[in-house]
Design a protein around this motif. Structure first.
Motif, PDB file in Angstrom:
ATOM      1  N   UNK A 130      28.434  43.471  51.346  1.00 52.74           N
ATOM      2  CA  UNK A 130      29.703  43.264  50.632  1.00 52.74           C
ATOM      3  C   UNK A 130      30.143  44.577  49.962  1.00 52.74           C
ATOM      4  N   UNK A 131      29.195  45.274  49.373  1.00 53.91           N
ATOM      5  CA  UNK A 131      29.522  46.537  48.695  1.00 53.91           C
ATOM      6  C   UNK A 131      30.105  47.524  49.718  1.00 53.91           C
ATOM      7  N   UNK A 132      29.507  47.551  50.889  1.00 52.08           N
ATOM      8  CA  UNK A 132      29.978  48.503  51.922  1.00 52.08           C
ATOM      9  C   UNK A 132      31.399  48.159  52.369  1.00 52.08           C
ATOM     10  N   UNK A 133      31.664  46.867  52.489  1.00 55.26           N
ATOM     11  CA  UNK A 133      33.024  46.453  52.900  1.00 55.26           C
ATOM     12  C   UNK A 133      34.025  46.845  51.807  1.00 55.26           C
ATOM     13  N   UNK A 134      33.661  46.608  50.570  1.00 57.82           N
ATOM     14  CA  UNK A 134      34.559  46.955  49.448  1.00 57.82           C
ATOM     15  C   UNK A 134      34.841  48.462  49.473  1.00 57.82           C
ATOM     16  N   UNK A 135      33.822  49.231  49.720  1.00 63.88           N
ATOM     17  CA  UNK A 135      34.012  50.695  49.778  1.00 63.88           C
ATOM     18  C   UNK A 135      34.970  51.062  50.900  1.00 63.88           C
ATOM     19  N   UNK A 136      34.730  50.453  52.050  1.00 60.19           N
ATOM     20  CA  UNK A 136      35.538  50.803  53.227  1.00 60.19           C
ATOM     21  C   UNK A 136      37.000  50.410  53.044  1.00 60.19           C
ATOM     22  N   UNK A 137      37.229  49.228  52.431  1.00 60.20           N
ATOM     23  CA  UNK A 137      38.607  48.722  52.313  1.00 60.20           C
ATOM     24  C   UNK A 137      39.268  49.095  50.987  1.00 60.20           C
ATOM     25  N   UNK A 138      38.566  49.801  50.121  1.00 55.10           N
ATOM     26  CA  UNK A 138      39.147  50.157  48.823  1.00 55.10           C
ATOM     27  C   UNK A 138      39.305  48.940  47.926  1.00 55.10           C
ATOM     28  N   UNK A 139      38.454  47.936  48.127  1.00 56.79           N
ATOM     29  CA  UNK A 139      38.547  46.700  47.348  1.00 56.79           C
ATOM     30  C   UNK A 139      37.717  46.843  46.068  1.00 56.79           C
ATOM     31  N   UNK A 140      38.288  46.375  44.973  1.00 57.55           N
ATOM     32  CA  UNK A 140      37.541  46.400  43.707  1.00 57.55           C
ATOM     33  C   UNK A 140      36.655  45.162  43.624  1.00 57.55           C
ATOM     34  N   UNK A 141      35.721  45.187  42.669  1.00 57.49           N
ATOM     35  CA  UNK A 141      34.827  44.036  42.503  1.00 57.49           C
ATOM     36  C   UNK A 141      34.597  43.765  41.024  1.00 57.49           C
ATOM     37  N   UNK A 142      34.620  42.471  40.672  1.00 55.23           N
ATOM     38  CA  UNK A 142      34.147  42.131  39.318  1.00 55.23           C
ATOM     39  C   UNK A 142      32.781  41.487  39.446  1.00 55.23           C
ATOM     40  N   UNK A 143      31.844  42.046  38.707  1.00 58.19           N
ATOM     41  CA  UNK A 143      30.545  41.400  38.582  1.00 58.19           C
ATOM     42  C   UNK A 143      30.654  40.577  37.312  1.00 58.19           C
ATOM     43  N   UNK A 144      30.818  39.276  37.490  1.00 57.75           N
ATOM     44  CA  UNK A 144      31.145  38.415  36.346  1.00 57.75           C
ATOM     45  C   UNK A 144      30.017  37.459  36.020  1.00 57.75           C
ATOM     46  N   UNK A 145      29.282  37.772  34.965  1.00 55.42           N
ATOM     47  CA  UNK A 145      28.177  36.904  34.553  1.00 55.42           C
ATOM     48  C   UNK A 145      28.714  35.770  33.687  1.00 55.42           C
ATOM     49  N   UNK A 146      28.169  34.573  33.901  1.00 55.34           N
ATOM     50  CA  UNK A 146      28.498  33.430  33.046  1.00 55.34           C
ATOM     51  C   UNK A 146      27.238  32.935  32.363  1.00 55.34           C
ATOM     52  N   UNK A 147      27.332  32.751  31.071  1.00 57.84           N
ATOM     53  CA  UNK A 147      26.174  32.279  30.293  1.00 57.84           C
ATOM     54  C   UNK A 147      25.605  30.983  30.872  1.00 57.84           C
ATOM     55  N   UNK A 148      26.504  30.097  31.316  1.00 58.74           N
ATOM     56  CA  UNK A 148      26.063  28.788  31.795  1.00 58.74           C
ATOM     57  C   UNK A 148      25.452  28.819  33.175  1.00 58.74           C
ATOM     58  N   UNK A 149      25.594  29.904  33.919  1.00 56.47           N
ATOM     59  CA  UNK A 149      25.092  29.881  35.298  1.00 56.47           C
ATOM     60  C   UNK A 149      24.190  31.072  35.589  1.00 56.47           C
ATOM     61  N   UNK A 150      23.294  31.351  34.692  1.00 55.94           N
ATOM     62  CA  UNK A 150      22.301  32.396  34.969  1.00 55.94           C
ATOM     63  C   UNK A 150      21.308  31.847  35.995  1.00 55.94           C
ATOM     64  N   UNK A 151      20.821  32.720  36.856  1.00 58.09           N
ATOM     65  CA  UNK A 151      19.908  32.245  37.910  1.00 58.09           C
ATOM     66  C   UNK A 151      18.570  31.845  37.296  1.00 58.09           C
TER      67      UNK A 151
END
Ligand code: SF4
Length: 650
Positions: free
Chosen positions: A157-178
């Motif tokens: 996914x990171x590679x695709x974002x780099x290639x397409x100039x797509x931004x990414x949010x890494x969004x942590x939620x308190x209620x859904x920690x692994x």
């Protein structure tokens, strides 16, 4: 910047001078985020993503309301594919607004969406990682192997974002920690931060930096602490990614607005935040004006009156600890923060006036009844009562008025600083003394401090009022001053909507750091005493410092929602709003709902069309209940637990 904010506690540029936190600029379509860009506004659609027409129409309503990015849920590959049609239609209709795909579990949906839209959002708690509410003991080696597995699945996914100039949010939620994060760090702000940093380090290794981060929680204390800790940890690793602010599952109406303003506003006051999403259980276009009002407040904040700087913060900003104080007539010590109502500007005070602050006079029995949001103190100023007030309510008079009372024991005097210093007669039991930041640096101030019958009332005329008052609290902590403190804010010539948002931030920013033993709003407009009382109790509840009503943790709804969240939330509220302190989660889908319910006592979760699954905490109690019976079944469950009480009519 202050001379130096101790590095281990640093989370903003300055605790006293408004300065936006310096972040790197991230490119999201044609609307860049972070750096010197204004605070961006965004929201999320609630339509079915497969319904192109409805999603386009809703997006346009959001854009017209002022939304600068539109987020759309893409739970599976089909929805991800349909983002192309939605984007095409919006562009044809002249809307260039960047689109964000909201991804939960599925890498293939993310990898497709990243080729179509300007930004993808992944939740490190459930992207590749798992959440089954299991506690697993990992050895360091097993933990590393898990991280390696995540890396392998995430890097494409990171590679695709780099290639397409797509931004990414890494969004942590308190209620859904692994489960992995929960097992190692627990349900904590540190767990949230580490969850994001693990993904962030993978991105950095791939030399991909078009990233935004978020640390959302429904608990405002946890939310604020997690963002602060994230900034602190990023600093330590030489990172400065922009931040997306939000309080999750804030609910609807007044409570949702108070909670959002309290969490988001507290961070904005310290210059933290590059984009805002206010999550309300309402149509998304209603979220936008709230977000705009919150952001606009800081347009000219840099011009505030200077505040005396401070070398280091005397408190731990990553953990809640209430400031130590002694108790005077029920204020301070270990008592809950009190609410002070203000009748000083009223022309005529009668029995009915008290209804607005939670007291009801019953003439036949000559008794007062009170509800759960009855004020604790009443400031009368120069007014006097011609009848007996409720026993529980303590009365405060201006000093000169108090001197003139035939029976001074019925009230407590209120002094300006100089009045108190010069006064020959004071109350033996308690005296309120109004102080400003200038007073605490006066030579004679030490004569007032730690007197066992003095309650300080902090007031500020600075537009940067919350940090100025916090500076006063810092001085108290540093000097060992333990008098109880009332926070008083004044608002004039603003409408109710703005008063609600501003006061939530101004009080909340202090309460969240453990400051404040009572709260008081002054407002020139007489008619809103009931509104102010409700708002103050709402603020204390949203800051988790005094619980006076039921708490609803309602998801904002999205394309996955299986019932009308607004209607169902209202129905549940109508039957349960008298259950003080009970937390009820109302979640639109079973895929993400249970993970996002945070610390709710009960959960009402959509599990199919017309089907509801009921939870006690995280445990499923009844599956697939018909929606017509689900509310009755929920109430039965609450009764089984002996938590139910019958509503009282006043
Ligand atoms: S819990 Fe609500 S907002 Fe979250 S995915 Fe489900 S329906 Fe959407």
């Amino acid at each position: 910047m202050d001379a130096k904010i101790e590095n281990i506690k640093k989370y903003c540029e300055s605790l006293t001078k408004y300065t936006r936190l310096k972040t790197r600029e991230v490119k999201i379509g044609d609307i860049p985020l972070g750096g010197n860009n204004p605070i961006r506004i965004q929201s999320m659609t609630t339509t079915d993503t497969m319904n192109t027409a409805a999603t386009v129409e809703q997006s346009i309503r959001m854009i017209n309301a002022g939304c600068e990015y539109v987020r759309i849920t893409a739970p599976s590959i089909n929805e991800a594919r349909n983002l192309e049609n939605i984007k095409k239609e919006l562009r044809v209709r002249g809307y260039q607004t960047p689109l964000i795909a909201d991804i939960h579990f599925t890498p293939n949906a993310a990898e497709l969406a990243a080729r179509i839209v300007e930004k993808v959002r992944v939740n490190p708690g459930n992207y590749v990682d798992k959440k089954k509410f299991e506690t697993i003991e990992y050895t360091d080696k097993e933990y590393q192997l898990e991280l390696e597995r995540i890396r392998e699945r995430f890097v494409p996914l990171v590679k695709i974002c780099k290639e397409y100039g797509t931004a990414m949010r890494i969004g942590t939620n308190h209620g859904s920690l692994s489960d992995r994060i929960m097992s190692r760090y627990g349900d904590t702000p540190l767990g949230m931060v580490e969850s994001a940093l693990e993904f962030l380090r993978i991105c950095e290794n791939e030399n991909y930096h078009n990233i935004v981060l978020s640390m959302k929680a429904s608990n405002t204390q946890v939310m604020v602490q997690a963002y602060r800790l994230l900034i602190n940890k990023m600093n330590a690793e030489g990172m400065n990614y922009p931040l997306h602010l939000g309080v999750t599952e804030a609910g609807d109406g007044e409570d949702g607005r108070v909670k959002s303003a309290l969490g988001i506003g507290t961070l904005l006051e310290d210059g933290i935040g590059d984009t805002i999403r206010v999550s309300l259980t309402e149509e998304p276009e209603y979220e936008v004006p709230v977000a705009i009002s919150l952001a606009k407040r800081y347009d000219s904040r840099v011009n505030h009156e200077p505040i005396v700087g401070i070398d280091e913060s005397p408190i731990n900003p990553f953990e809640y600890n209430r400031r130590k104080s002694f108790e005077v007539i029920g204020i301070g010590g270990s008592t809950v923060p009190k609410v002070i109502a203000d009748f000083s500007l009223m022309n005529e005070i009668n029995y009915d006036s008290f209804k607005s602050i939670g007291y009801y006079y019953d003439a036949p029995t000559d008794k007062w009844n009170m509800n759960d949001t009855a004020s604790d103190f009443l400031f009368l100023g120069d007014n006097e009562l011609l009848f007996d007030s409720p026993n529980n309510l303590k009365l405060i008079f201006n000093y000169k008025k108090w001197l003139s009372l035939s029976d001074r024991t019925i009230g407590i005097p209120y002094f300006k600083y100089d009045e108190f210093v010069a006064a020959s007669e004071k109350s033996f039991a308690a005296n309120f003394v109004e102080i400003s930041i200038y007073d605490i640096f006066r030579d004679d101030f030490t004569k007032l401090t730690n007197q066992k019958n003095v309650i300080f009332v902090l007031a500020s005329k600075n537009i940067h009022a919350m940090p100025e008052m916090r500076r006063m609290f810092f001085e108290f902590v540093n000097s060992g001053i333990e008098n109880p403190v009332v926070i008083r804010n004044s608002y004039h010539e603003i409408d109710d909507d703005h008063l609600r948002l501003y006061s939530s931030t101004d009080f909340g920013g202090l309460l969240i750091d453990g400051f404040g033993d009572a709260v008081w709003i002054r407002s020139g407009e007489n008619g809103r005493i009931e509104f102010i009382n409700r708002t103050l109790f709402g603020i204390l509840q949203a800051a988790r410092t005094r619980i006076s009503k039921t708490e609803y943790i309602a998801c904002p709804s999205c394309g996955r929602t299986l019932f009308d969240l607004v209607e169902v939330t209202n129905k549940i509220r109508n039957r349960t709003e008298h259950l003080k302190g009970v937390k009820i989660a109302i979640m639109g889908c079973i895929v993400n709902g249970p993970g996002e319910m945070a610390d709710a006592d009960y959960g009402y979760v959509g599990s199919g069309v017309g089907k509801i699954t009921l939870y006690r905490g995280k445990e499923v109690i009844k599956r697939s209940v018909n929606s017509e019976n689900a509310l009755d079944e929920l109430i039965e469950l609450i009764k089984e637990d002996n938590v139910w009480v019958e509503p009282v009519k006043l």
